[in-house]
Design a protein around this motif. Structure first.
Motif, mmCIF file in Angstrom:
data_model
loop_
_atom_site.group_PDB
_atom_site.id
_atom_site.type_symbol
_atom_site.label_atom_id
_atom_site.label_comp_id
_atom_site.label_asym_id
_atom_site.label_seq_id
_atom_site.Cartn_x
_atom_site.Cartn_y
_atom_site.Cartn_z
ATOM 1 N N LYS A 57 14.263 -59.505 18.355
ATOM 2 C CA LYS A 57 14.198 -58.114 18.805
ATOM 3 C C LYS A 57 15.453 -57.358 18.410
ATOM 4 O O LYS A 57 16.525 -57.939 18.237
ATOM 5 C CB LYS A 57 14.003 -58.056 20.327
ATOM 6 C CG LYS A 57 12.659 -58.626 20.790
ATOM 7 C CD LYS A 57 12.539 -58.580 22.306
ATOM 8 C CE LYS A 57 11.134 -58.986 22.754
ATOM 9 N NZ LYS A 57 10.775 -60.355 22.325
ATOM 10 N N SER A 68 13.089 -52.083 22.406
ATOM 11 C CA SER A 68 12.728 -53.370 21.803
ATOM 12 C C SER A 68 13.079 -54.544 22.703
ATOM 13 O O SER A 68 12.248 -55.407 22.966
ATOM 14 C CB SER A 68 13.425 -53.529 20.449
ATOM 15 O OG SER A 68 13.158 -54.797 19.884
ATOM 16 N N ASP A 87 13.255 -49.691 12.293
ATOM 17 C CA ASP A 87 12.593 -50.989 12.132
ATOM 18 C C ASP A 87 11.868 -51.076 10.800
ATOM 19 O O ASP A 87 10.937 -51.870 10.630
ATOM 20 C CB ASP A 87 11.593 -51.220 13.279
ATOM 21 C CG ASP A 87 12.262 -51.172 14.641
ATOM 22 O OD1 ASP A 87 13.347 -51.767 14.772
ATOM 23 O OD2 ASP A 87 11.708 -50.528 15.547
#
Length: 773
Positions: free
Chosen positions: A282, A288, A460
């Motif tokens: 993560k 997250s 991400d």
């Protein structure tokens, strides 16, 4: 008694809230930050005042710090923050923290100059675009005073607790007694030298033999010196996990067994982020990771619980992890917060000596008075070189480029063309340049900037290969800022086809192979000397720190550094040292050396069965000897070190050495079993060292030799001879660990008979030539 706290620490304690959020990263390096500050202040008019020292009091709290700049003509105080990426992506709690800081500085300046009001400005400087974004407000002095008082009031209860803690620690340390009944031979000499260095505020190199208890022998006197020298922290730095364990055990022992227990002494272990992370899959932000979500809201309770535990035990990684789980916070960032409130911090070298070392950075920022202990300091040269070395592998870049988002295509293609130029310049597989070409560095910086911008919009949105290249590139550009004559820039191609003695020439068929670019540190001294200058005193200790000048030159110790060669507690009759001078282990004689080495080891074992270690210069050499040994003596138990063994495999290897077992462990000189291994009594009967340990002669080491010849006039000794002999003495030190041990060492090579070699062996050894079986 006043409790001193920096403006930064005060605000981080009282004004931080919400999530832990690292998406607005990577932050500029310290060098980039300082350069950015200089650019901003250089743009200001002549009356502008930079770096203003300010302080103020609230009850028994002393708040101090340095404001970045003040323009008296505009009556404007500025706090400069450097950044990269999009400013709009900065989390709100970061901005709130910055406003809290500048408002504190605003009141301190109003108080100092008697100003009724002041304009406060947050200046955000984009280090890539070289542009400023300024946010400003005008505040009345009364409102700023109220803000200052409010922040201090929030901190005051904590400050009172800290004052009580410090007073209790000082009292306990004044009455601290040595935790054992008496000093071992040599241990008192070491302790006295460390205490004197601390009192005089100077560095010390202490060469102290294995087995005298160096860990307690250095920690105890530095803790005794603490009250008189008004230390804020002690840093115990190690190269290996085993060193941290010994330090933690020693501190735990002192806390529990001293006549006047140091109950209040807070001991914290620092570990690497990747070893502490609970959710490696993560990202470090609240959306997250559950431990990042609301981290700063839960931090105060976790902090209080941790320090309550620290009063009676040490906060090692296991205790910290359990506590972090209980309070649902990230254990790594909890440990980072606890540095501020801990007394003794035990961690790796890089926590103080690395380019972005947190302990060094906090020491400078908070103006701490610290004592530093460097365990097994012979490792510092090699580790420091790695800290200030950076590589870029074109094969990794090509893989990252294939998976990169289309938006990055042009900038990565431009970098690829610059990279390919290195391959076209020479048919040599290894080449040294005077510096990184400006064209390549510009293309690399453009790629870094483009990836940074992409990441701020798509946190991400890149895969592992591109992320790896990105962070490697950031490191490369930061190390490039430090590049000077103490380092090399070299390019290596076709690395998979290296021969043992060098690198193959590339043919026309290999001209397109990827190349590795390396900014390679040779002499760490100019880069780590500032770390010694900041500390009140630093003690470097190890069993192998001869000759003094070698270590002093390589790590940049101050001119007034002291030296002590501690008396050995061991007697010559405890150890037989046999020089086997009829065998050469030089590379060209290696094949011929294998049969007589096998015969020697087996003869000694059959004469006196027990546990032995046999050390060789490489895994290849080791494997060839063990192959013949198994063939010739299948009944003798042997086990061998293999490349890349993890901690569990290493423990299994060492578990074979018991008080009742018999056999031979084969290991690599300079490897994990050649130092930091404690096998007392019958767990180890002797050792065979089949080499001088000299580093391989290859193009890289030859460049190191030339550079050290140029700078220090000692190329061969500093590159090959001294590092090789240090490995020999370290490995031999595994045999005698206590004053009741007995053992034997075979030094296998004709060069061990040379006077210059024997001068580097421990003084208490009595060597004799081996006459044969």
């Amino acid at each position: 008694m006043k409790y001193a706290v920096s403006v930064r620490a005060l605000c981080e304690f009282s004004a931080k809230c919400g999530d832990l959020d690292l998406r607005f990263t990577p932050a500029p390096s310290a060098e980039e930050g300082m350069a950015g500050h200089k650019v901003v202040t250089a743009r200001r008019p002549s009356q502008y005042q930079a770096e203003i020292s300010l302080s103020g009091e609230y009850k028994h709290l002393l708040v101090r710090g340095r404001a970045d700049g003040f323009d008296p003509a505009l009556n404007q105080l500025e706090e400069i923050k450097t950044f990269r990426g999009e400013l709009g992506m900065m989390p709100d709690n970061h901005r709130q923290l910055h406003w809290a800081q500048v408002r504190i500085y605003g009141w301190l300046l109003c108080q100092k100059l008697g100003l009724p009001r002041i304009c406060l400005a947050l200046v955000y400087f984009d280090i890539v675009r070289k542009k400023e974004v300024m946010l400003s407000e005008t505040q009345e002095g009364g409102a700023l005073k109220a803000h200052f008082n409010d922040q201090c009031e929030r901190f005051l209860n904590w400050a009172e607790q800290e004052l009580i803690h410090r007073a209790g620690c000082n009292e306990a340390l004044i009455h601290l007694t040595f935790p054992h009944g008496s000093f071992r031979t040599g241990q008192r000499q070491l302790a006295e030298a460390v205490y004197k260095a601390a009192v005089l505020g100077r560095c010390l190199i202490a060469q102290a033999p294995t087995g005298i208890g160096k860990t307690i022998g250095t920690l105890f006197p530095l803790l005794k010196a603490w009250p008189g020298q008004k230390l804020d922290k002690v840093f115990f730095l190690t190269a290996k996990t085993s060193g941290r364990r010994l330090a933690l055990d020693a501190l735990r022992f002192m806390k529990r067994n001293c006549a006047q227990p140091t109950v209040g002494l807070r001991v914290l272990e620092l570990v690497a982020r990747e070893k502490a992370c609970e959710h490696p899959d993560k990202a470090c932000h609240g959306a997250s990771c559950p431990l990042a979500n609301g981290f700063y809201d839960r931090l105060p309770q976790a902090r209080s619980a941790a320090l309550a535990l620290a009063g009676t035990d040490v906060l090692d990684k296991d205790a910290l992890r359990a506590l972090a789980r209980e309070h649902r916070v990230c254990p790594y960032y909890l440990s980072q917060d606890l540095i501020q409130w801990s007394d003794v911090i035990v961690g790796d070298y890089n926590h103080y000596f690395d380019l972005g070392a947190i302990l060094y950075g906090l020491t400078v920022a908070n103006q701490w008075t610290v004592g530093v202990l460097v365990d097994e300091a012979h490792n510092l040269i090699g580790r420091a070189r790695k800290m200030y070395t950076a590589e870029l592998d074109q094969a990794h870049f090509q893989s990252a480029r294939r998976s990169a988002p289309v938006q990055l295509g042009k900038v990565l293609a431009r970098l690829s063309r610059c990279w390919n130029a290195f391959s076209k310049e020479s048919a040599e597989a290894y080449r040294v340049y005077s510096a990184v070409p400006d064209s390549f560095l510009a293309a690399l910086q453009q790629a870094v900037n483009a990836i940074t911008e992409y990441l701020t919009e798509n946190p991400d949105g890149i895969d592992g290969e591109l992320q790896r290249f990105y962070f490697d590139s950031l490191r490369f550009t930061r190390i490039c800022e430090t590049f000077d004559e103490h380092s090399l820039f070299d390019v290596t191609a076709d690395v998979k086809n290296k021969k043992a003695g060098g690198v193959k020439k590339r043919t026309s068929r290999t001209r397109s192979v990827p190349v590795v670019l390396c900014l390679r540190n040779v002499i760490p001294a100019p880069l780590i000397a500032p770390r010694f200058a900041v500390a009140q005193s630093t003690v470097l200790f190890s069993a192998t720190l001869s000759p003094y000048r070698f270590y002093s030159d390589m790590v940049g110790l101050p001119q007034n550094t002291g030296w002590v060669d501690v008396e050995s507690p061991f007697k010559p009759e405890q150890l037989l040292v046999k020089v086997v001078s009829n065998i050469s282990t030089r590379y060209r004689h290696r094949e011929a050396s294998i049969p007589p080495i096998v015969d020697l080891i087996s003869w000694q074992y059959l004469q006196k069965p027990g546990n032995y270690l046999a050390f060789f210069s490489s895994f290849d050499y080791l494997q060839r000897v063990t192959l013949q040994f198994r063939s010739s003596h299948p009944s003798i138990p042997i086990w061998e070190q293999r490349p890349g063994m993890d901690e569990i495999e290493q423990d299994v290897f060492l578990a074979r050495f018991t008080a009742t077992s018999q056999g031979i462990g084969f290991a690599v000189l300079g490897g994990s079993f050649a130092e930091g291994v404690d096998l007392p009594g019958s767990r180890l009967s002797g050792a065979f060292i089949a080499t001088l340990g000299l580093p391989q002669v290859n193009p890289v080491n030859e460049q190191l030799r030339r550079r050290m010849d140029t700078m220090l006039n000692a190329g061969y000794d500093y590159t090959y001879f001294f590092p090789g002999m240090q490995k020999v003495v370290q490995a031999a030190g595994r045999v005698i660990r206590t004053q009741s041990d007995r053992g034997i060492i075979y030094l296998i090579d004709d060069r061990f008979a040379r006077p210059d070699v024997r001068r580097l062996l421990p003084g208490w050894w009595k060597t004799e030539r081996f006459q044969g079986a």
